[in-house]
Scaffold this motif. Sequence first.
Motif, PDB file in Angstrom:
ATOM      1  N   PRO A  84       0.811  -1.226   0.000  1.00  0.00           N
ATOM      2  CA  PRO A  84       0.000   0.000   0.000  1.00  0.00           C
ATOM      3  C   PRO A  84       0.846   1.278   0.000  1.00  0.00           C
ATOM      4  O   PRO A  84       0.458   2.271  -0.610  1.00  0.00           O
ATOM      5  CB  PRO A  84      -0.821  -0.095   1.290  1.00  0.00           C
ATOM      6  N   CYS A  85       1.993   1.251   0.664  1.00  0.00           N
ATOM      7  CA  CYS A  85       2.875   2.423   0.653  1.00  0.00           C
ATOM      8  C   CYS A  85       3.341   2.730  -0.769  1.00  0.00           C
ATOM      9  O   CYS A  85       3.299   3.884  -1.217  1.00  0.00           O
ATOM     10  CB  CYS A  85       4.091   2.200   1.554  1.00  0.00           C
ATOM     11  N   LEU A  86       3.778   1.717  -1.472  1.00  0.00           N
ATOM     12  CA  LEU A  86       4.255   1.912  -2.844  1.00  0.00           C
ATOM     13  C   LEU A  86       3.113   2.302  -3.784  1.00  0.00           C
ATOM     14  O   LEU A  86       3.296   3.130  -4.682  1.00  0.00           O
ATOM     15  CB  LEU A  86       4.972   0.656  -3.342  1.00  0.00           C
ATOM     16  N   LEU A  87       1.935   1.737  -3.571  1.00  0.00           N
ATOM     17  CA  LEU A  87       0.778   2.119  -4.373  1.00  0.00           C
ATOM     18  C   LEU A  87       0.394   3.582  -4.117  1.00  0.00           C
ATOM     19  O   LEU A  87       0.037   4.315  -5.044  1.00  0.00           O
ATOM     20  CB  LEU A  87      -0.411   1.196  -4.095  1.00  0.00           C
ATOM     21  N   GLY A  88       0.482   3.992  -2.859  1.00  0.00           N
ATOM     22  CA  GLY A  88       0.201   5.390  -2.523  1.00  0.00           C
ATOM     23  C   GLY A  88       1.191   6.335  -3.169  1.00  0.00           C
ATOM     24  O   GLY A  88       0.820   7.378  -3.725  1.00  0.00           O
ATOM     25  N   TRP A  89       2.451   5.974  -3.111  1.00  0.00           N
ATOM     26  CA  TRP A  89       3.503   6.775  -3.745  1.00  0.00           C
ATOM     27  C   TRP A  89       3.266   6.845  -5.256  1.00  0.00           C
ATOM     28  O   TRP A  89       3.325   7.916  -5.866  1.00  0.00           O
ATOM     29  CB  TRP A  89       4.857   6.155  -3.426  1.00  0.00           C
ATOM     30  N   GLY A  90       2.976   5.704  -5.856  1.00  0.00           N
ATOM     31  CA  GLY A  90       2.720   5.669  -7.296  1.00  0.00           C
ATOM     32  C   GLY A  90       1.501   6.490  -7.686  1.00  0.00           C
ATOM     33  O   GLY A  90       1.512   7.197  -8.700  1.00  0.00           O
ATOM     34  N   ALA A  91       0.453   6.410  -6.887  1.00  0.00           N
ATOM     35  CA  ALA A  91      -0.756   7.194  -7.173  1.00  0.00           C
ATOM     36  C   ALA A  91      -0.451   8.687  -7.111  1.00  0.00           C
ATOM     37  O   ALA A  91      -0.889   9.458  -7.978  1.00  0.00           O
ATOM     38  CB  ALA A  91      -1.860   6.837  -6.175  1.00  0.00           C
ATOM     39  N   LEU A  95      -0.727  11.361 -10.196  1.00  0.00           N
ATOM     40  CA  LEU A  95      -1.538  12.573 -10.059  1.00  0.00           C
ATOM     41  C   LEU A  95      -0.701  13.827 -10.294  1.00  0.00           C
ATOM     42  O   LEU A  95      -1.171  14.777 -10.919  1.00  0.00           O
ATOM     43  CB  LEU A  95      -2.207  12.611  -8.680  1.00  0.00           C
ATOM     44  N   GLU A  96       0.525  13.821  -9.795  1.00  0.00           N
ATOM     45  CA  GLU A  96       1.405  14.975  -9.994  1.00  0.00           C
ATOM     46  C   GLU A  96       1.698  15.199 -11.476  1.00  0.00           C
ATOM     47  O   GLU A  96       1.878  16.324 -11.909  1.00  0.00           O
ATOM     48  CB  GLU A  96       2.724  14.781  -9.244  1.00  0.00           C
ATOM     49  N   ARG A  97       1.719  14.139 -12.210  1.00  0.00           N
ATOM     50  CA  ARG A  97       2.021  14.236 -13.642  1.00  0.00           C
ATOM     51  C   ARG A  97       0.837  14.790 -14.428  1.00  0.00           C
ATOM     52  O   ARG A  97       1.021  15.496 -15.415  1.00  0.00           O
ATOM     53  CB  ARG A  97       2.385  12.858 -14.178  1.00  0.00           C
ATOM     54  N   ALA A 104      -4.219  17.532  -3.091  1.00  0.00           N
ATOM     55  CA  ALA A 104      -5.579  17.485  -2.541  1.00  0.00           C
ATOM     56  C   ALA A 104      -6.287  16.189  -2.916  1.00  0.00           C
ATOM     57  O   ALA A 104      -6.909  15.538  -2.065  1.00  0.00           O
ATOM     58  CB  ALA A 104      -6.382  18.693  -3.019  1.00  0.00           C
ATOM     59  N   ILE A 105      -6.195  15.813  -4.171  1.00  0.00           N
ATOM     60  CA  ILE A 105      -6.847  14.577  -4.636  1.00  0.00           C
ATOM     61  C   ILE A 105      -6.249  13.371  -3.917  1.00  0.00           C
ATOM     62  O   ILE A 105      -6.975  12.495  -3.442  1.00  0.00           O
ATOM     63  CB  ILE A 105      -6.721  14.425  -6.168  1.00  0.00           C
ATOM     64  N   TRP A 106      -4.918  13.331  -3.832  1.00  0.00           N
ATOM     65  CA  TRP A 106      -4.258  12.205  -3.190  1.00  0.00           C
ATOM     66  C   TRP A 106      -4.617  12.115  -1.710  1.00  0.00           C
ATOM     67  O   TRP A 106      -4.812  11.017  -1.183  1.00  0.00           O
ATOM     68  CB  TRP A 106      -2.739  12.301  -3.355  1.00  0.00           C
ATOM     69  N   SER A 152       6.376  16.314   0.407  1.00  0.00           N
ATOM     70  CA  SER A 152       7.248  16.110  -0.750  1.00  0.00           C
ATOM     71  C   SER A 152       6.552  16.498  -2.041  1.00  0.00           C
ATOM     72  O   SER A 152       7.195  16.872  -3.007  1.00  0.00           O
ATOM     73  CB  SER A 152       7.723  14.659  -0.809  1.00  0.00           C
ATOM     74  N   SER A 153       5.223  16.447  -2.057  1.00  0.00           N
ATOM     75  CA  SER A 153       4.485  16.874  -3.240  1.00  0.00           C
ATOM     76  C   SER A 153       4.631  18.375  -3.435  1.00  0.00           C
ATOM     77  O   SER A 153       4.762  18.845  -4.548  1.00  0.00           O
ATOM     78  CB  SER A 153       2.994  16.516  -3.098  1.00  0.00           C
ATOM     79  N   ALA A 154       4.660  19.110  -2.366  1.00  0.00           N
ATOM     80  CA  ALA A 154       4.866  20.556  -2.470  1.00  0.00           C
ATOM     81  C   ALA A 154       6.249  20.870  -3.013  1.00  0.00           C
ATOM     82  O   ALA A 154       6.448  21.856  -3.713  1.00  0.00           O
ATOM     83  CB  ALA A 154       4.682  21.209  -1.100  1.00  0.00           C
TER      84      ALA A 154
END
Length: 157
Positions: A84-91, A95-97, A104-106, A152-154
Motif C-alpha cells: 500500500p505504501c508503494l501504491l500510494g507513492w505511485g498514485a 496525479l502529480e504528472r 488534494a486529490i491524493w 514532498s508533493s509541495a
Amino acid sequence: MTATAMTTAPTTAPTTAMIDQTTRPVVSSARRARSLAVGAAVLANSLIYLVAHALGTDFKLTDPGKAEAHALILPEIIVFTLVPCLLGWGALALLERYTRHAKAIWTVLATVVLALSFVPLAIEHATTDTKIVLSVIHLVVAAVLVPVLRRSSAQTR
C-alpha cells in the motif's frame, strides 16, 4: 559581431545548466523523503508486530464462515505495509504528472483507503488485542506516509 556572439553564448549555456541543477535536487529530495517514509512505515510496523507478538498477541484471523484461523507472520506484515505504501507513492506520482491538484486529490484518496482498510478488521474474527494492534498498524502507515508524501508533493511543484 563575433565578439558579441562569444559574449552571449557563454552566459546562456551556464544559465540552462544551473536550471537543470536546481531542479534535480528537488526531485531527488522528494524521492529520498518518500523512500524514507516507506522504509519508516515498514520498520515501525515490523517493530509493532514483534513487540505485540512478544507480549502475547496471536495475530490469528478467521474469515467469517470458516473454521480455520490464519496467523499473520512478520513477512506478511512487511508485504501488507510495503505494497500500500508503494501504491500510494505511485498514485501521487501519477496525479502529480496529470493534475495541478495532485496533493488534494491524493489526500482524499489516502483518507478513503485508510477508512476502507478497517472494513476487513471489522469483518474478521480475531481477539480484541489482535484487532487493536492491527488497527494501530493501519494508522501508523497513514501517520508516517500522508504527511511526508504531502510535504514532498509541495517540493516537486
